[in-house]
Every structure is written in C-alpha cells, then in structure tokens.
Design a protein around this motif. Structure first.
Motif, short mmCIF file in Angstrom:
data_model
loop_
_atom_site.label_atom_id
_atom_site.label_comp_id
_atom_site.label_asym_id
_atom_site.label_seq_id
_atom_site.Cartn_x
_atom_site.Cartn_y
_atom_site.Cartn_z
N ALA A 286 0.55 -1.77 -0.71
CA ALA A 286 0.33 0.16 -0.15
C ALA A 286 0.80 0.98 0.14
CB ALA A 286 -0.82 0.26 1.14
N LEU A 287 0.24 2.46 -0.51
CA LEU A 287 1.19 3.73 -1.27
C LEU A 287 0.75 4.12 0.99
CD1 LEU A 287 1.30 4.39 -4.49
CD2 LEU A 287 3.38 3.26 -2.83
N PRO A 288 1.94 5.36 1.17
CA PRO A 288 1.18 5.92 1.94
C PRO A 288 0.13 6.78 1.03
CG PRO A 288 3.26 6.46 1.56
CD PRO A 288 3.09 5.56 0.85
N ALA A 289 -1.06 7.47 2.04
CA ALA A 289 -1.48 8.45 1.59
C ALA A 289 -1.11 9.53 1.79
CB ALA A 289 -3.03 8.53 1.89
N VAL A 290 -0.87 10.36 1.23
CA VAL A 290 -0.43 11.77 0.96
C VAL A 290 -1.11 13.01 0.65
CG1 VAL A 290 1.99 13.05 0.02
CG2 VAL A 290 2.49 10.62 0.50
N THR A 291 -1.03 13.89 0.52
CA THR A 291 -1.98 15.10 0.34
C THR A 291 -1.19 16.35 -0.65
OG1 THR A 291 -1.35 16.47 2.46
CG2 THR A 291 -3.48 15.53 2.14
N ALA A 292 -1.76 17.13 -1.22
CA ALA A 292 -0.66 18.08 -2.13
C ALA A 292 -0.85 18.90 -1.28
CB ALA A 292 -1.96 18.12 -2.76
N GLU A 293 -1.05 18.63 -0.27
CA GLU A 293 -0.03 19.68 0.58
C GLU A 293 0.93 19.67 0.94
OE1 GLU A 293 -0.40 23.13 0.88
OE2 GLU A 293 -2.25 22.88 -0.02
N GLU A 294 1.09 17.86 1.66
CA GLU A 294 1.85 17.35 1.82
C GLU A 294 3.76 16.99 0.87
OE1 GLU A 294 0.86 14.67 5.09
OE2 GLU A 294 0.32 13.90 3.73
N ARG A 295 3.06 16.95 -0.18
CA ARG A 295 4.06 16.67 -1.29
C ARG A 295 4.19 17.86 -1.66
NH1 ARG A 295 -0.52 14.00 -3.75
NH2 ARG A 295 -1.14 15.40 -5.02
N LYS A 296 3.80 19.85 -1.42
CA LYS A 296 4.25 20.61 -1.72
C LYS A 296 4.58 21.42 -0.81
CE LYS A 296 0.06 22.65 -4.15
NZ LYS A 296 -0.93 23.81 -3.87
N ALA A 297 4.52 20.54 0.25
CA ALA A 297 5.59 20.93 1.37
C ALA A 297 6.93 20.18 1.03
CB ALA A 297 5.26 20.64 2.75
N ALA A 298 7.10 18.95 1.39
CA ALA A 298 8.15 18.61 0.59
C ALA A 298 8.98 18.62 -0.62
CB ALA A 298 7.30 17.23 -0.40
N ALA A 299 8.43 19.18 -1.63
CA ALA A 299 8.64 20.23 -2.85
C ALA A 299 9.41 21.35 -1.97
CB ALA A 299 8.01 20.42 -4.34
N ARG A 300 8.76 22.01 -0.92
CA ARG A 300 9.67 23.75 -0.98
C ARG A 300 10.95 23.35 -0.53
NH1 ARG A 300 4.45 24.41 0.29
NH2 ARG A 300 2.88 25.64 -1.12
N ALA A 301 10.89 21.46 0.70
CA ALA A 301 11.86 21.40 1.25
C ALA A 301 12.66 21.41 0.59
CB ALA A 301 11.57 20.44 2.10
N ARG A 302 13.06 19.99 -0.87
CA ARG A 302 13.64 19.67 -1.40
C ARG A 302 14.43 21.49 -2.34
NH1 ARG A 302 9.98 16.36 -2.39
NH2 ARG A 302 9.35 16.94 -4.93
N ILE A 303 13.36 22.31 -2.89
CA ILE A 303 14.09 23.63 -3.37
C ILE A 303 14.93 23.87 -2.02
CG2 ILE A 303 12.66 25.65 -4.13
CD1 ILE A 303 10.54 24.35 -5.60
N GLU A 304 14.81 23.98 -0.85
CA GLU A 304 15.73 24.82 -0.05
C GLU A 304 16.03 24.64 0.14
OE1 GLU A 304 17.00 28.18 2.48
OE2 GLU A 304 14.85 27.78 0.96
N ALA A 305 16.68 23.43 -0.19
CA ALA A 305 18.09 22.45 0.17
C ALA A 305 18.81 22.63 -1.07
CB ALA A 305 17.71 21.02 0.53
N MET A 306 18.30 23.01 -1.78
CA MET A 306 19.02 23.07 -3.34
C MET A 306 19.78 24.37 -2.48
SD MET A 306 17.53 21.31 -6.66
CE MET A 306 16.00 21.91 -6.63
N ARG A 307 18.50 25.64 -2.87
CA ARG A 307 19.30 26.90 -2.66
C ARG A 307 20.79 27.11 -1.53
NH1 ARG A 307 13.23 29.35 -2.63
NH2 ARG A 307 13.22 29.28 -4.90
N GLN A 308 20.32 26.56 -0.50
CA GLN A 308 21.52 25.73 0.36
C GLN A 308 22.54 25.96 -0.28
OE1 GLN A 308 21.12 27.64 3.57
NE2 GLN A 308 23.25 27.74 4.08
#
Length: 167
Positions: free
Chosen positions: A121-143
């Motif tokens: 079973a895939l974990p249930a991930v909301t759109a907001e959680e996916r957006k937050a994870a994408a923001r965290a990846r972008i911030e890590a790249m900027r850093q």
C-alpha cells in the motif's frame, strides 16, 4: 476513468491501431528531426497496442515489431500490427474474457493500495504534503548553492552535486 474489461480493451486497441495505420498511410507524418516518418508511426502503434505487447505470450510479436532491420516500412508495420490483432483474436477465442488484470496506460507503473495481495500500500500523501516536500527540496538546493555545492556538469565528474558525498 475505469479500465474496460481486458477483452474489450484488447479489441479496442487493435481496432485503433488498424484505423491509425489506415490514416497514416493516407496522411503520412512529415519527416522530422528524429528521422523517418515510419519511426513515428511505429512508436504510436506500440503505444496503442501496449496492453497486448506487454503480455508474455506476445513477446515474440513485440520483438519482431521492435526489430529495426525487419520492420522498417509502413507495410512491415501494418503486417506486424495485423499479426498482433490476429493473435488477440485467437487469444480471445480460446480464453474468452479470462485474461487476468489489465492496467491502464497511465496507471500501469503504479501500485495502488488494495490492488493485489502482494502489492504494498502506498502511503496516503496529500497535495499539501507533496508541496511542502517540494519546497523543502528547493530550499535544500538553494542552501547548497550558497555553500558552494553547485550542480556539476563536467564530463569527468558526471552528473551530481559538487561537494556532496555519495554514500
């Protein structure tokens, strides 16, 4: 959109491929940067017949249709498509609608919860959680850029981040 029963899906795909080939013969695609129009037609036929061509009992036809030397012309592609359609007809005569599960084009690489006993079973991930994870990846790249770990594009290093260790 629900996936139709396997027999109906196979029949529909064979019919679409035949119809497409008739239209492609009447209106050949232009030669593009990728080469001959036959390559584009063959690519489209593969996508239309994916359900049959993914089956193990169609592997020989898939390989023959994919063979660049043996399947070069529109006539070769049409003949290969007819062999696939004939095999579909014979399969449906002997098996009826008992062909096992069929995946739709966009869902065939996904694993859904409850779609099979051994399917995790895939974990249930909301759109907001996916957006937050994408923001965290972008911030890590900027850093990383601020710290001098830019993206390495040199041939000797391959693709990766400079200064990042590969474990």
């Amino acid at each position: 959109r629900p996936v139709p029963p396997p027999a109906a899906l196979l029949r529909r795909q064979a019919g679409l491929a035949r119809e497409y080939l008739a239209l492609a013969a009447e209106h050949p695609p232009p030669v593009g940067g990728g080469g001959a129009p036959e390559a584009a037609v063959k690519s489209h036929v593969f996508k239309m017949l994916y359900c049959a061509l993914e089956r193990d009992d169609f592997r020989d036809l898939r390989d023959a249709l994919a063979d660049h030397d043996a399947c070069r012309t529109m006539g070769d592609i049409r003949a290969g498509t007819e062999r696939v359609a004939d095999r579909i007809d014979r399969l449906l005569e002997t098996s009826g609608d008992d062909l096992g599960p069929v995946q739709g084009w966009y869902g065939r690489h996904r694993k859904y919860a409850g779609s099979g006993a051994d399917t995790p079973a895939l974990p249930a991930v909301t759109a907001e959680e996916r957006k937050a994870a994408a923001r965290a990846r972008i911030e890590a790249m900027r850093q990383g850029r601020k710290e001098g770990r830019g993206f390495a594009r040199s041939e000797g290093e391959g693709a990766g981040f400079e200064g990042a260790s590969v474990a």
